[in-house]
Design a protein around this motif. Structure first.
Motif, PDB file in Angstrom:
ATOM      1  N   GLY A 262      -5.765  -3.983   2.358  1.00 14.27           N
ATOM      2  CA  GLY A 262      -6.036  -3.550   3.717  1.00 14.27           C
ATOM      3  C   GLY A 262      -5.241  -2.323   4.105  1.00 14.27           C
ATOM      4  N   ASP A 263      -4.679  -2.361   5.290  1.00 14.10           N
ATOM      5  CA  ASP A 263      -3.947  -1.220   5.831  1.00 14.10           C
ATOM      6  C   ASP A 263      -2.866  -0.765   4.849  1.00 14.10           C
ATOM      7  OD1 ASP A 263      -2.501  -0.554   9.137  1.00 14.10           O
ATOM      8  OD2 ASP A 263      -2.771   0.710   7.362  1.00 14.10           O
ATOM      9  N   THR A 264      -2.891   0.519   4.510  1.00 18.29           N
ATOM     10  CA  THR A 264      -1.967   1.008   3.485  1.00 18.29           C
ATOM     11  C   THR A 264      -0.569   1.264   4.019  1.00 18.29           C
ATOM     12  OG1 THR A 264      -2.731   3.246   3.897  1.00 18.29           O
ATOM     13  CG2 THR A 264      -3.814   2.025   2.121  1.00 18.29           C
ATOM     14  N   LEU A 265      -0.388   1.253   5.312  1.00 15.50           N
ATOM     15  CA  LEU A 265       0.940   1.392   5.895  1.00 15.50           C
ATOM     16  C   LEU A 265       1.382   0.012   6.367  1.00 15.50           C
ATOM     17  CD1 LEU A 265       3.154   3.439   6.667  1.00 15.50           C
ATOM     18  CD2 LEU A 265       2.056   3.605   8.913  1.00 15.50           C
ATOM     19  N   VAL A 266       2.447  -0.487   5.786  1.00 14.38           N
ATOM     20  CA  VAL A 266       2.911  -1.825   6.129  1.00 14.38           C
ATOM     21  C   VAL A 266       4.282  -1.751   6.791  1.00 14.38           C
ATOM     22  CG1 VAL A 266       1.562  -2.982   4.354  1.00 14.38           C
ATOM     23  CG2 VAL A 266       3.840  -2.180   3.812  1.00 14.38           C
ATOM     24  N   GLN A 267       4.460  -2.588   7.771  1.00 13.52           N
ATOM     25  CA  GLN A 267       5.724  -2.643   8.495  1.00 13.52           C
ATOM     26  C   GLN A 267       6.545  -3.814   7.987  1.00 13.52           C
ATOM     27  OE1 GLN A 267       6.476  -0.215  10.729  1.00 13.52           O
ATOM     28  NE2 GLN A 267       4.475   0.684  10.212  1.00 13.52           N
ATOM     29  N   GLY A 268       7.835  -3.617   7.947  1.00  9.55           N
ATOM     30  CA  GLY A 268       8.713  -4.676   7.482  1.00  9.55           C
ATOM     31  C   GLY A 268       9.815  -4.964   8.473  1.00  9.55           C
ATOM     32  N   ILE A 269      10.816  -5.644   7.984  1.00 13.75           N
ATOM     33  CA  ILE A 269      11.953  -5.975   8.829  1.00 13.75           C
ATOM     34  C   ILE A 269      12.932  -4.816   8.868  1.00 13.75           C
ATOM     35  CG2 ILE A 269      11.698  -8.439   8.369  1.00 13.75           C
ATOM     36  CD1 ILE A 269      14.081  -8.183   6.439  1.00 13.75           C
ATOM     37  N   LYS A 270      13.834  -4.850   9.806  1.00 15.00           N
ATOM     38  CA  LYS A 270      14.928  -3.876   9.926  1.00 15.00           C
ATOM     39  C   LYS A 270      14.420  -2.449  10.121  1.00 15.00           C
ATOM     40  CE  LYS A 270      18.048  -6.589   7.037  1.00 15.00           C
ATOM     41  NZ  LYS A 270      19.126  -6.554   6.035  1.00 15.00           N
ATOM     42  N   GLY A 271      13.214  -2.284  10.629  1.00 18.28           N
ATOM     43  CA  GLY A 271      12.701  -0.952  10.911  1.00 18.28           C
ATOM     44  C   GLY A 271      12.135  -0.210   9.720  1.00 18.28           C
ATOM     45  N   PHE A 272      11.973  -0.879   8.596  1.00 15.24           N
ATOM     46  CA  PHE A 272      11.416  -0.243   7.406  1.00 15.24           C
ATOM     47  C   PHE A 272       9.891  -0.306   7.399  1.00 15.24           C
ATOM     48  CE2 PHE A 272      14.956   0.852   4.700  1.00 15.24           C
ATOM     49  CZ  PHE A 272      15.993   0.080   5.184  1.00 15.24           C
ATOM     50  N   GLU A 273       9.303   0.673   6.739  1.00 12.81           N
ATOM     51  CA  GLU A 273       7.877   0.679   6.493  1.00 12.81           C
ATOM     52  C   GLU A 273       7.623   1.249   5.101  1.00 12.81           C
ATOM     53  OE1 GLU A 273       6.209   3.237   9.527  1.00 12.81           O
ATOM     54  OE2 GLU A 273       6.440   4.993   8.243  1.00 12.81           O
ATOM     55  N   ALA A 274       6.443   0.977   4.572  1.00 12.06           N
ATOM     56  CA  ALA A 274       6.084   1.512   3.260  1.00 12.06           C
ATOM     57  C   ALA A 274       4.617   1.874   3.274  1.00 12.06           C
ATOM     58  CB  ALA A 274       6.378   0.503   2.158  1.00 12.06           C
ATOM     59  N   GLU A 275       4.284   2.886   2.499  1.00 10.53           N
ATOM     60  CA  GLU A 275       2.904   3.343   2.437  1.00 10.53           C
ATOM     61  C   GLU A 275       2.383   3.227   1.013  1.00 10.53           C
ATOM     62  OE1 GLU A 275       2.167   7.279   3.858  1.00 10.53           O
ATOM     63  OE2 GLU A 275      -0.014   6.946   3.949  1.00 10.53           O
ATOM     64  N   PHE A 276       1.273   2.541   0.862  1.00 14.75           N
ATOM     65  CA  PHE A 276       0.624   2.396  -0.426  1.00 14.75           C
ATOM     66  C   PHE A 276      -0.345   3.561  -0.604  1.00 14.75           C
ATOM     67  CE2 PHE A 276      -1.169   0.553  -4.085  1.00 14.75           C
ATOM     68  CZ  PHE A 276      -2.555   0.630  -3.997  1.00 14.75           C
ATOM     69  N   LYS A 277      -0.185   4.281  -1.725  1.00 14.95           N
ATOM     70  CA  LYS A 277      -1.092   5.392  -2.041  1.00 14.95           C
ATOM     71  C   LYS A 277      -1.660   5.149  -3.440  1.00 14.95           C
ATOM     72  CE  LYS A 277       1.061   8.945   0.851  1.00 14.95           C
ATOM     73  NZ  LYS A 277       1.649  10.311   0.904  1.00 14.95           N
ATOM     74  N   ARG A 278      -2.903   4.724  -3.458  1.00  9.33           N
ATOM     75  CA  ARG A 278      -3.546   4.406  -4.733  1.00  9.33           C
ATOM     76  C   ARG A 278      -3.656   5.635  -5.622  1.00  9.33           C
ATOM     77  NH1 ARG A 278      -7.100   0.255  -5.258  1.00  9.33           N
ATOM     78  NH2 ARG A 278      -7.417   0.313  -3.008  1.00  9.33           N
ATOM     79  N   SER A 279      -3.972   6.770  -5.031  1.00 11.88           N
ATOM     80  CA  SER A 279      -4.180   7.999  -5.814  1.00 11.88           C
ATOM     81  C   SER A 279      -2.900   8.447  -6.517  1.00 11.88           C
ATOM     82  CB  SER A 279      -4.692   9.114  -4.915  1.00 11.88           C
ATOM     83  OG  SER A 279      -3.745   9.411  -3.904  1.00 11.88           O
ATOM     84  N   GLN A 280      -1.767   8.094  -5.955  1.00 13.02           N
ATOM     85  CA  GLN A 280      -0.482   8.479  -6.544  1.00 13.02           C
ATOM     86  C   GLN A 280       0.233   7.302  -7.202  1.00 13.02           C
ATOM     87  OE1 GLN A 280       1.900  10.549  -3.624  1.00 13.02           O
ATOM     88  NE2 GLN A 280       0.153  11.748  -2.889  1.00 13.02           N
ATOM     89  N   SER A 281      -0.389   6.128  -7.201  1.00 13.92           N
ATOM     90  CA  SER A 281       0.249   4.908  -7.732  1.00 13.92           C
ATOM     91  C   SER A 281       1.655   4.756  -7.175  1.00 13.92           C
ATOM     92  CB  SER A 281       0.292   4.949  -9.269  1.00 13.92           C
ATOM     93  OG  SER A 281      -0.999   4.982  -9.808  1.00 13.92           O
ATOM     94  N   SER A 282       1.758   4.918  -5.867  1.00 13.53           N
ATOM     95  CA  SER A 282       3.084   4.881  -5.258  1.00 13.53           C
ATOM     96  C   SER A 282       3.130   3.898  -4.089  1.00 13.53           C
ATOM     97  CB  SER A 282       3.498   6.272  -4.772  1.00 13.53           C
ATOM     98  OG  SER A 282       2.698   6.671  -3.682  1.00 13.53           O
ATOM     99  N   PHE A 283       4.312   3.482  -3.801  1.00 14.84           N
ATOM    100  CA  PHE A 283       4.572   2.556  -2.683  1.00 14.84           C
ATOM    101  C   PHE A 283       5.968   2.873  -2.173  1.00 14.84           C
ATOM    102  CE2 PHE A 283       3.697  -0.828   0.016  1.00 14.84           C
ATOM    103  CZ  PHE A 283       4.631  -1.855  -0.047  1.00 14.84           C
ATOM    104  N   ASN A 284       6.088   3.996  -1.486  1.00 12.00           N
ATOM    105  CA  ASN A 284       7.392   4.493  -1.050  1.00 12.00           C
ATOM    106  C   ASN A 284       7.856   3.820   0.231  1.00 12.00           C
ATOM    107  OD1 ASN A 284       7.206   6.158  -3.253  1.00 12.00           O
ATOM    108  ND2 ASN A 284       6.806   8.016  -2.062  1.00 12.00           N
ATOM    109  N   LEU A 285       9.129   3.568   0.272  1.00 12.41           N
ATOM    110  CA  LEU A 285       9.764   2.909   1.420  1.00 12.41           C
ATOM    111  C   LEU A 285      10.378   3.960   2.331  1.00 12.41           C
ATOM    112  CD1 LEU A 285      10.697   0.055   2.545  1.00 12.41           C
ATOM    113  CD2 LEU A 285      12.849   0.497   1.345  1.00 12.41           C
ATOM    114  N   ARG A 286      10.206   3.789   3.624  1.00 12.02           N
ATOM    115  CA  ARG A 286      10.714   4.783   4.582  1.00 12.02           C
ATOM    116  C   ARG A 286      11.402   4.101   5.756  1.00 12.02           C
ATOM    117  NH1 ARG A 286       5.197   7.677   4.110  1.00 12.02           N
ATOM    118  NH2 ARG A 286       4.682   6.598   6.051  1.00 12.02           N
ATOM    119  N   LYS A 287      12.315   4.874   6.332  1.00 10.42           N
ATOM    120  CA  LYS A 287      12.938   4.462   7.587  1.00 10.42           C
ATOM    121  C   LYS A 287      13.269   5.725   8.365  1.00 10.42           C
ATOM    122  CE  LYS A 287      16.295   1.376   9.682  1.00 10.42           C
ATOM    123  NZ  LYS A 287      17.330   0.341   9.497  1.00 10.42           N
ATOM    124  N   PRO A 288      12.909   5.797   9.631  1.00 15.52           N
ATOM    125  CA  PRO A 288      13.085   7.048  10.384  1.00 15.52           C
ATOM    126  C   PRO A 288      14.542   7.393  10.652  1.00 15.52           C
ATOM    127  CG  PRO A 288      11.694   5.478  11.596  1.00 15.52           C
ATOM    128  CD  PRO A 288      12.184   4.777  10.378  1.00 15.52           C
TER     129      PRO A 288
END
Lengths: 111, 114
Positions: free
Chosen positions: B53-79
């Motif tokens: 489903g939605d490729t941007l997922v929200q997590g705990i502690k203000g973290f999020e990650a974006e799934f990118k199939r074209s890049q085979s990536s799942f990078n974790l981010r925090k602002p």
């Protein structure tokens, strides 16, 4: 809620000694697994189980034995400890692929 | 072969700065993906997970990650990073042929400076 319980938390062994790391879960999970964590190596799978009576080897099984006589328990046995087995050990359980629950770890030192 | 790669062994960021931790996977299909955090001397805590489903997922502690199939990536981010975010971060997926046991990357150690 106990979740996944590992005992002991810390252990020092002499080379050649044997010991069992205990892992118990109270969530009725079918799947259980053991990992070791070493600096720069991440967590590597030692053994896993897909249900009572069924176990299989993971990436680094040498020197370790497991058994799964009940759904709740998944002990890891070191038959003859070696310094290379100095590590932090984690046990995990899951119902399926959706989420794994980890114990707090056992820090083992073999001298 | 199925694998997870975390290209950065260590990352240092200033408190308040943004953060991105990289994760690349090799898998025959779209995997389930997880990010775990491990504070010093502690066990592993699940930050977030992606199933579909939605490729941007929200997590705990203000973290999020974006799934990118074209890049085979799942990078974790925090602002905006807090000093308490200093920890080891692991990307992982459950291996189909290992009873859903997790296949982990080697981890990224995050240092937060004042």
């Amino acid at each position: 809620n106990a979740g996944v319980t590992q005992t002991p938390k810390f252990q020092v062994l002499k080379t050649g000694q044997s010991m069992t790391l205990q892992c118990a879960q109270d969530m009725n999970h079918e799947y259980m697994s053991w990992y070791r964590q070493d600096p720069g190596m991440g967590l590597r799978l030692i053994h896993y189980s897909v249900g009572a009576g069924i176990t299989d080897q993971g990436e680094v099984p040498n020197g370790y034995n497991v058994s799964r006589s009940t759904t709740e328990d998944f002990p890891l046995r070191l038959l003859s400890a070696a310094p290379s087995q100095t590590s932090v050990y984690f046990c995990a359980s899951s119902m399926d692929s959706l989420e794994a629950f980890f114990g707090q770890g056992t820090r083992l030192t073999v001298v | 072969a199925q694998s997870v790669t975390q290209p950065d062994i260590h990352i240092t960021v200033s408190e308040g700065a943004s953060l991105e931790l990289r994760c690349n996977y090799s898998y025959g299909a779209t995997p389930y993906l997880f990010w775990y955090v491990q504070s010093p001397g502690q066990g592993l805590q699940l930050l977030l997970k992606y199933f579909s489903g939605d490729t941007l997922v929200q997590g705990i502690k203000g973290f999020e990650a974006e799934f990118k199939r074209s890049q085979s990536s799942f990078n974790l981010r925090k602002p905006s990073v807090h000093w308490s975010d200093a920890a080891e971060y692991f990307c992982a997926f459950p291996a189909r042929d290992s009873g859903y046991a997790l296949n982990f990357g080697k981890g990224t150690s995050l240092l937060v400076t004042p």
